[in-house]
Design a protein around this motif. Structure first.
Motif, PDB file in Angstrom:
ATOM      1  N   LYS A 163       0.620  -1.011   0.057  1.00 11.49           N
ATOM      2  CA  LYS A 163       0.126   0.036   0.055  1.00 11.49           C
ATOM      3  C   LYS A 163       1.173   1.791   0.393  1.00 11.49           C
ATOM      4  N   HIS A 164       0.605   2.232  -0.808  1.00 11.26           N
ATOM      5  CA  HIS A 164       0.789   3.799  -0.668  1.00 11.26           C
ATOM      6  C   HIS A 164       0.050   4.642  -0.778  1.00 11.26           C
ATOM      7  N   HIS A 165       0.953   5.692   0.238  1.00 13.70           N
ATOM      8  CA  HIS A 165      -0.057   6.990   0.318  1.00 13.70           C
ATOM      9  C   HIS A 165       0.809   7.951  -0.554  1.00 13.70           C
ATOM     10  N   GLY A 166       0.056   8.421  -1.258  1.00  8.20           N
ATOM     11  CA  GLY A 166       1.240   9.209  -1.467  1.00  8.20           C
ATOM     12  C   GLY A 166       1.206   9.816  -3.119  1.00  8.20           C
ATOM     13  N   PRO A 167       2.049  10.584  -3.902  1.00 12.03           N
ATOM     14  CA  PRO A 167       1.678  11.032  -5.770  1.00 12.03           C
ATOM     15  C   PRO A 167       2.587   9.331  -5.816  1.00 12.03           C
ATOM     16  N   THR A 168       1.657   9.045  -7.397  1.00 12.53           N
ATOM     17  CA  THR A 168       2.259   8.221  -7.860  1.00 12.53           C
ATOM     18  C   THR A 168       1.848   8.816  -9.740  1.00 12.53           C
ATOM     19  N   CYS A 169       2.889   7.889 -10.371  1.00 11.17           N
ATOM     20  CA  CYS A 169       3.080   8.216 -11.944  1.00 11.17           C
ATOM     21  C   CYS A 169       2.471   6.475 -12.747  1.00 11.17           C
ATOM     22  N   ARG A 170       2.021   6.581 -13.556  1.00  7.46           N
ATOM     23  CA  ARG A 170       1.361   5.940 -14.891  1.00  7.46           C
ATOM     24  C   ARG A 170       2.354   5.673 -15.620  1.00  7.46           C
ATOM     25  N   ILE A 171       3.396   4.390 -16.044  1.00  2.00           N
ATOM     26  CA  ILE A 171       4.155   4.552 -16.537  1.00  2.00           C
ATOM     27  C   ILE A 171       4.342   2.994 -17.769  1.00  2.00           C
ATOM     28  N   LYS A 172       4.465   3.461 -19.000  1.00  2.00           N
ATOM     29  CA  LYS A 172       4.200   2.596 -19.629  1.00  2.00           C
ATOM     30  C   LYS A 172       5.721   2.225 -20.422  1.00  2.00           C
ATOM     31  N   ILE A 173       6.348   0.884 -20.533  1.00  2.00           N
ATOM     32  CA  ILE A 173       6.936   0.221 -21.031  1.00  2.00           C
ATOM     33  C   ILE A 173       7.685  -0.368 -21.460  1.00  2.00           C
ATOM     34  N   ASP A 174       8.466  -1.030 -22.420  1.00  2.00           N
ATOM     35  CA  ASP A 174       8.375  -1.554 -24.010  1.00  2.00           C
ATOM     36  C   ASP A 174       9.412  -2.250 -22.771  1.00  2.00           C
ATOM     37  N   LEU A 175       9.056  -3.457 -22.813  1.00  5.44           N
ATOM     38  CA  LEU A 175       9.793  -4.908 -22.328  1.00  5.44           C
ATOM     39  C   LEU A 175      10.186  -5.437 -23.842  1.00  5.44           C
ATOM     40  N   ARG A 176      10.312  -5.248 -24.990  1.00  2.00           N
ATOM     41  CA  ARG A 176      11.206  -5.538 -26.377  1.00  2.00           C
ATOM     42  C   ARG A 176      12.343  -6.585 -25.798  1.00  2.00           C
ATOM     43  N   ASP A 177      12.672  -7.140 -26.202  1.00  2.00           N
ATOM     44  CA  ASP A 177      14.104  -7.647 -26.468  1.00  2.00           C
ATOM     45  C   ASP A 177      15.253  -8.381 -25.171  1.00  2.00           C
ATOM     46  N   ILE A 178      13.779  -7.832 -23.352  1.00  2.00           N
ATOM     47  CA  ILE A 178      14.394  -8.644 -22.344  1.00  2.00           C
ATOM     48  C   ILE A 178      14.015 -10.231 -22.037  1.00  2.00           C
ATOM     49  N   PRO A 179      14.615 -11.052 -22.238  1.00  2.00           N
ATOM     50  CA  PRO A 179      14.292 -12.468 -21.654  1.00  2.00           C
ATOM     51  C   PRO A 179      13.089 -13.035 -20.928  1.00  2.00           C
ATOM     52  N   TRP A 180      12.857 -12.778 -19.735  1.00  2.00           N
ATOM     53  CA  TRP A 180      12.107 -12.975 -18.954  1.00  2.00           C
ATOM     54  C   TRP A 180      10.742 -12.078 -19.242  1.00  2.00           C
ATOM     55  N   ALA A 181      10.373 -11.530 -20.525  1.00  2.00           N
ATOM     56  CA  ALA A 181       9.338 -10.661 -20.107  1.00  2.00           C
ATOM     57  C   ALA A 181       8.158 -11.613 -21.123  1.00  2.00           C
ATOM     58  N   GLY A 182       9.229 -12.692 -21.751  1.00  2.00           N
ATOM     59  CA  GLY A 182       7.695 -13.176 -22.269  1.00  2.00           C
ATOM     60  C   GLY A 182       7.167 -14.150 -21.297  1.00  2.00           C
ATOM     61  N   ASP A 183       7.267 -14.059 -19.811  1.00  2.00           N
ATOM     62  CA  ASP A 183       6.329 -14.724 -18.897  1.00  2.00           C
ATOM     63  C   ASP A 183       6.364 -13.963 -18.063  1.00  2.00           C
ATOM     64  N   ARG A 184       4.901 -13.730 -17.760  1.00  2.00           N
ATOM     65  CA  ARG A 184       4.227 -12.679 -17.124  1.00  2.00           C
ATOM     66  C   ARG A 184       3.963 -12.850 -15.740  1.00  2.00           C
ATOM     67  N   GLU A 185       4.339 -13.667 -14.981  1.00  2.00           N
ATOM     68  CA  GLU A 185       4.915 -13.673 -13.189  1.00  2.00           C
ATOM     69  C   GLU A 185       5.719 -13.587 -13.020  1.00  2.00           C
ATOM     70  N   VAL A 230       1.948  -6.587 -16.622  1.00  2.00           N
ATOM     71  CA  VAL A 230       2.563  -6.854 -18.225  1.00  2.00           C
ATOM     72  C   VAL A 230       1.814  -7.736 -18.870  1.00  2.00           C
ATOM     73  N   ASP A 231       2.235  -7.510 -19.732  1.00  2.00           N
ATOM     74  CA  ASP A 231       1.265  -8.676 -21.171  1.00  2.00           C
ATOM     75  C   ASP A 231       2.847  -9.016 -22.121  1.00  2.00           C
ATOM     76  N   PRO A 232       2.824 -10.106 -21.490  1.00  2.00           N
ATOM     77  CA  PRO A 232       3.690 -11.006 -22.359  1.00  2.00           C
ATOM     78  C   PRO A 232       3.846 -11.053 -24.100  1.00  2.00           C
ATOM     79  N   VAL A 233       2.445 -11.285 -25.004  1.00  2.00           N
ATOM     80  CA  VAL A 233       2.267 -11.509 -25.784  1.00  2.00           C
ATOM     81  C   VAL A 233       2.919 -10.437 -26.458  1.00  2.00           C
ATOM     82  N   THR A 234       2.334  -8.856 -26.087  1.00  2.00           N
ATOM     83  CA  THR A 234       3.354  -7.402 -26.486  1.00  2.00           C
ATOM     84  C   THR A 234       4.300  -7.092 -25.979  1.00  2.00           C
ATOM     85  N   ARG A 235       5.127  -7.864 -24.783  1.00  2.00           N
ATOM     86  CA  ARG A 235       5.739  -7.695 -23.986  1.00  2.00           C
ATOM     87  C   ARG A 235       6.402  -5.864 -23.383  1.00  2.00           C
TER      88      ARG A 235
END
Length: 89
Positions: free
Chosen positions: A8-30, A47-52
């Motif tokens: 849990k976090h109480h305070g300001p946050t930011c939402r970031i979209k990240i491209d995980l292509r070329d990262i070996p473990w990105a194909g496994d969601r967990e 994480v969407d493992p299909v689109t990485r």
């Protein structure tokens, strides 16, 4: 895709979209979610493992550059994962 939260976090946050292509473990969601949630400042991850692609909710007071540098390291060396080092998950 359901979001996974680290804590849990109480305070300001930011939402970031990240491209995980070329990262070996990105194909496994967990594995990818677990790796992202262990990074400093990351509060939620989905994480969407299909689109990485990932959506991360990040503590606005934490340095996003640390997350970015770690991802670049993962791409450069074909590794990365959990923890502060660049070891495989």
């Amino acid at each position: 895709m359901g979001r996974n939260k680290r804590s849990k976090h109480h305070g300001p946050t930011c939402r970031i979209k990240i491209d995980l292509r070329d990262i070996p473990w990105a194909g496994d969601r967990e594995t990818a979610i677990a790796a992202l949630l262990q990074r400093p400042g990351v509060l939620e991850a989905d994480v969407d493992p299909v689109t990485r692609k990932a959506v991360v909710i990040h503590d606005a007071h934490a340095e996003v550059s640390e997350l970015w540098n770690w991802l670049v390291e993962c791409r450069t060396h074909g590794q990365g994962g959990r923890g502060d080092d660049a070891s495989a998950p």
